[in-house]
Design an enzyme around this catalytic site. Structure first.
Site, short mmCIF file in Angstrom:
data_model
loop_
_atom_site.label_atom_id
_atom_site.label_comp_id
_atom_site.label_asym_id
_atom_site.label_seq_id
_atom_site.Cartn_x
_atom_site.Cartn_y
_atom_site.Cartn_z
N SER A 19 0.82 -1.20 0.00
CA SER A 19 0.00 0.00 0.00
C SER A 19 0.87 1.27 0.00
CB SER A 19 -0.97 -0.03 1.18
OG SER A 19 -2.09 0.77 0.92
N LYS A 40 -21.32 17.10 9.88
CA LYS A 40 -20.20 17.46 10.77
C LYS A 40 -19.77 16.29 11.65
CE LYS A 40 -17.16 20.26 12.40
NZ LYS A 40 -16.01 20.61 11.55
#
Length: 290
Positions: free
Chosen positions: A112, A164
């Site tokens: 990765s 949020k």
């Protein structure tokens, strides 16, 4: 107090101060970076080990060594499952800026984000059994709503916008939130693909076939074109020496420990960040199962 006693106390204080300075200097000399050793041709070896959480080591190495005429090349030794997206991207960009040979030696693991960094180099060596690939992006969230309900915990949230508290642990993601996060993941994934294609001679179709998060061996990576040669650390060294064209050249292992206390505190902070509840709110080029 007599003059003699005052002088004695002053002398004792100066002596203590000198002892403290001596020990501080000894610690710095033992753990710091002695750039005076770079008076002869050198290959700077930088180790990238563990989860990638910041790029400071590479930023500092670039500043210290890039313009040094005695530094003829860089060898990055990688043993990492990847890590956070931003530092992986920044290390990639630092390596791409270097106008001297940069070779990578993969150890047990370069997956990765570890592969992202490796792709920026001029040549990649891996062993047959090296685990690499795992090209992809991941973001995890923990839904503890069932547990909270059992133990009687209620979380009240006051927010300025409906997204949020995205990823909050007291509820499941909404479909709108999943869409937003998937779009984010897709954008970062495309950056990963773009940077590999920019640095490696591999066809996009072939890359995308294997860029689905799967882990592959070094042997398979060579077949695909994700690495250049099968070999260990010293095979990489010998190849880099030939590229540089200097026979009498030594390795300089870069270990950034200029401030023991700062490094200790930074290490503790990084370990804490790995296990805090907001880990899943960060983007990762990471296979955290390895």
């Amino acid at each position: 107090m007599s003059k003699k006693r005052v002088l004695s106390k002053v002398f004792s204080a100066v002596l203590v101060l000198l002892v403290i300075i001596f020990f501080i200097n000894a610690i710095v000399s033992y753990t710091g970076i002695d750039t005076k050793n770079l008076t002869n041709p050198k290959i700077v070896v930088i180790k990238l080990e563990g989860i990638i959480l910041n790029s400071d080591k590479f930023l500092n190495a670039y500043k210290k060594f890039h313009d040094n005429p005695n530094v003829k090349g860089f060898l990055i030794r990688i043993n990492s499952p990847g890590g956070a997206v931003a530092p992986s991207q920044e290390i990639y960009r630092i390596l791409r800026k270097i106008d001297k040979p940069v070779y990578v030696s993969m150890s047990t693991l370069a997956a990765s984000g570890g592969y992202y960094v490796a792709a920026a180099s001029d040549k990649i060596f891996a062993l047959d059994g090296t685990l690499t690939g795992s090209i992809g992006v991941i973001m995890k969230f923990t839904n503890l709503s069932g547990l909270y309900e059992k133990i009687g915990v209620q979380i009240e949230t006051i927010k300025s916008g409906k997204f949020k508290d995205i990823g909050a642990s007291n509820r499941s993601l909404t479909e709108a939130e999943r869409k937003i996060l998937q779009n984010t993941i897709d954008q970062v994934y495309e950056s990963f693909i773009h940077d590999i294609l920019k640095a490696r001679k591999i066809k996009e179709e072939k890359l995308r076939t294997y860029a689905d998060g799967r882990v592959i061996t070094g042997k398979k990576a060579l077949e695909i074109g994700l690495v250049d040669e099968i070999g260990g650390f010293y095979d990489t060294v010998e190849s880099l020496k030939k590229q540089i064209g200097v026979k009498d050249i030594d390795l300089y292992y870069y270990n950034e420990k200029e401030n023991v206390l700062d490094n200790l505190l930074n290490g503790m902070t990084e370990i804490k960040n790995l296990f805090t509840a907001d880990k899943g709110y960060k983007l990762y080029y990471l296979n955290d199962n390895l």
